[in-house]
Write a protein that holds these residues in place. Structure first.
Motif, short mmCIF file in Angstrom:
data_model
loop_
_atom_site.label_atom_id
_atom_site.label_comp_id
_atom_site.label_asym_id
_atom_site.label_seq_id
_atom_site.Cartn_x
_atom_site.Cartn_y
_atom_site.Cartn_z
N UNK A 87 -8.78 7.25 4.18
CA UNK A 87 -8.97 7.34 6.34
C UNK A 87 -9.32 8.45 7.02
N UNK A 88 -9.80 8.71 7.32
CA UNK A 88 -9.75 9.84 8.63
C UNK A 88 -10.31 9.67 9.88
N UNK A 89 -10.41 8.34 10.41
CA UNK A 89 -10.37 8.61 11.65
C UNK A 89 -9.33 7.80 11.82
N UNK A 149 1.03 -0.82 0.10
CA UNK A 149 -0.05 0.21 0.00
C UNK A 149 0.72 1.13 -0.33
N UNK A 150 0.47 2.57 -1.25
CA UNK A 150 1.08 3.62 -0.57
C UNK A 150 0.42 4.52 0.32
N UNK A 151 0.53 4.78 1.38
CA UNK A 151 0.22 6.04 1.95
C UNK A 151 1.05 7.06 2.22
N UNK A 152 -0.20 8.38 1.58
CA UNK A 152 0.63 9.23 1.64
C UNK A 152 -0.22 10.30 2.31
N UNK A 153 0.54 10.95 3.67
CA UNK A 153 -0.33 12.08 4.51
C UNK A 153 -0.43 13.76 3.68
N UNK A 154 -1.86 14.18 3.77
CA UNK A 154 -1.61 15.36 3.25
C UNK A 154 -1.62 15.07 2.06
N UNK A 157 0.76 16.47 -0.83
CA UNK A 157 2.03 16.74 -1.15
C UNK A 157 2.76 15.98 0.15
N UNK A 158 2.21 15.78 0.85
CA UNK A 158 3.02 15.56 1.84
C UNK A 158 3.89 14.06 2.18
N UNK A 159 4.48 13.70 2.78
CA UNK A 159 5.10 12.18 2.59
C UNK A 159 4.91 11.27 1.83
N UNK A 160 5.62 9.78 1.71
CA UNK A 160 4.93 8.83 1.11
C UNK A 160 5.74 7.67 1.97
N UNK A 161 4.65 6.57 1.97
CA UNK A 161 4.91 5.12 3.18
C UNK A 161 4.40 4.08 2.32
N UNK A 162 4.64 3.08 3.17
CA UNK A 162 4.75 1.68 2.57
C UNK A 162 3.68 1.39 4.11
N UNK A 163 3.10 0.10 3.31
CA UNK A 163 2.35 -0.09 4.42
C UNK A 163 2.01 -1.68 4.10
N UNK A 164 0.96 -3.51 4.94
CA UNK A 164 0.45 -3.61 4.46
C UNK A 164 -0.88 -4.28 5.04
N UNK A 165 -1.49 -4.69 3.97
CA UNK A 165 -2.49 -4.90 5.03
C UNK A 165 -2.79 -6.56 5.98
N UNK A 166 -3.05 -6.90 6.64
CA UNK A 166 -2.30 -8.07 7.27
C UNK A 166 -3.06 -8.81 7.30
N UNK A 167 -4.50 -7.55 8.15
CA UNK A 167 -5.94 -8.74 8.49
C UNK A 167 -7.39 -8.08 8.36
N UNK A 168 -7.71 -7.77 7.53
CA UNK A 168 -9.16 -7.99 7.80
C UNK A 168 -10.19 -8.08 8.58
N UNK A 202 0.94 8.89 12.19
CA UNK A 202 -0.46 8.05 11.85
C UNK A 202 -0.73 7.98 13.75
N UNK A 203 0.10 7.63 14.95
CA UNK A 203 -0.67 7.80 15.47
C UNK A 203 -0.97 9.17 16.66
N UNK A 204 -0.86 10.60 15.68
CA UNK A 204 -1.06 11.49 15.96
C UNK A 204 -2.73 11.72 15.24
N UNK A 205 -3.05 10.99 15.21
CA UNK A 205 -4.50 10.97 13.70
C UNK A 205 -4.93 11.36 12.71
N UNK A 206 -3.89 12.00 12.19
CA UNK A 206 -4.00 12.42 10.77
C UNK A 206 -4.30 11.93 9.35
N UNK A 207 -5.27 12.87 9.18
CA UNK A 207 -5.96 11.87 7.73
C UNK A 207 -4.79 11.55 6.98
N UNK A 208 -5.15 10.36 5.98
CA UNK A 208 -4.23 10.18 4.98
C UNK A 208 -4.61 8.82 3.57
N UNK A 209 -4.72 8.73 3.44
CA UNK A 209 -4.81 8.56 1.85
C UNK A 209 -4.27 7.40 1.04
N UNK A 210 -4.60 6.43 0.90
CA UNK A 210 -3.74 5.17 -0.06
C UNK A 210 -4.29 4.41 -0.94
#
Length: 244
Positions: free
Chosen positions: A97-99, A37-42, A44-55, A76-84
């Motif tokens: 994700x807004x929550x 997954x490509x995860x972006x905060x804001x 034009x913000x920084x991009x990060x990578x993660x994976x879904x490990x469980x649904x 993420x722990x600051x509660x910032x919204x992000x795009x996946x």
């Protein structure tokens, strides 16, 4: 429902899904195929990578793996919204994700629980049939830029008339960026050596930095090379169907 079940090769317009069944169907490939997954905060913000490990369908939750780079977990722990964004087989799945996320643990490894999206966008963008190379037919591939700027050696994973997916050992995300033009791509195939300039479409580091997958599209391929690749793709398509 049209989208995850589309079988033709024509590009489709983006579609927004809101039912739980459609959303889960779009997300399951990310779990089953261990898609990055490509995860972006804001915007034009920084991009990060993660994976879904469980649904967790019953609770309406997604467990995300640790972030790469790990700085993303602080945001993420600051509660910032992000795009996946998730990519597979010419399909782009996007949601926001807004929550706030909740820190947890799965199988002794840190994870982050987030709510299932209330809506996501599904976009089938590929308009060319793409075949995976048979396991008994590995193909070496290279990306070269200048005399010593960039020299990557890996394998060709799949191929279409318009582009291909490459796999390189280690983490190459700091060397390649989406939109970048690479002057020389070569691949050794039974039909001969393909050589062309390519555009980087996406880069993802998988399996805890053991290897990276790189999607590229051919740039200004000659007519003769185009026809040669199309014939080879058709041949592989027939062989793959017999193999299956």
């Amino acid at each position: 429902m049209r989208g995850p079940s589309v079988s033709d090769n024509a590009p489709q317009p983006p579609q927004v899904y809101r039912s739980m069944g459609e959303i889960l169907m779009c997300l399951r490939p990310a779990v089953e195929q261990h898609l990055p997954l490509r995860i972006t905060f804001g915007q034009q913000g920084p991009q990060f990578q993660s994976f879904i490990v469980q649904l967790d369908e019953a609770k309406g939750l997604i467990a995300l793996d640790e972030f790469v780079p790990s700085e993303g977990e602080r945001l993420l722990e600051q509660g910032l919204p992000f795009l996946v964004d998730s990519f597979h087989d010419g399909i782009k799945v996007t949601w926001r994700s807004e929550q706030p996320a909740r820190r947890g643990e799965l199988n002794g490894t840190r994870c982050y629980w987030i709510a299932l999206p209330s809506a996501l966008t599904y976009h089938q963008r590929r308009n060319a049939y793409r075949v995976k190379l048979l396991l008994n037919r590995p193909a070496k591939a290279q990306l070269l830029q200048g005399s010593d700027q960039l020299q990557l050696q890996g394998q060709l994973i799949d191929l279409s008339a318009t582009g291909c997916k490459l796999r390189f050992p280690g983490n190459v995300t700091h060397l390649l960026q989406p939109g970048q033009l690479i002057q020389r791509f070569t691949a050794e195939l039974p039909i001969g050596t393909i050589e062309a300039a390519v555009n980087i479409r996406h880069v993802a580091c998988l399996s805890r930095l053991e290897y990276s997958d790189v999607g590229v599209s051919f740039d200004n391929l000659s007519g003769a090379d185009q026809r040669q690749i199309e014939r080879f793709v058709y041949q592989l398509q027939r062989e793959n169907r017999r193999f299956e």
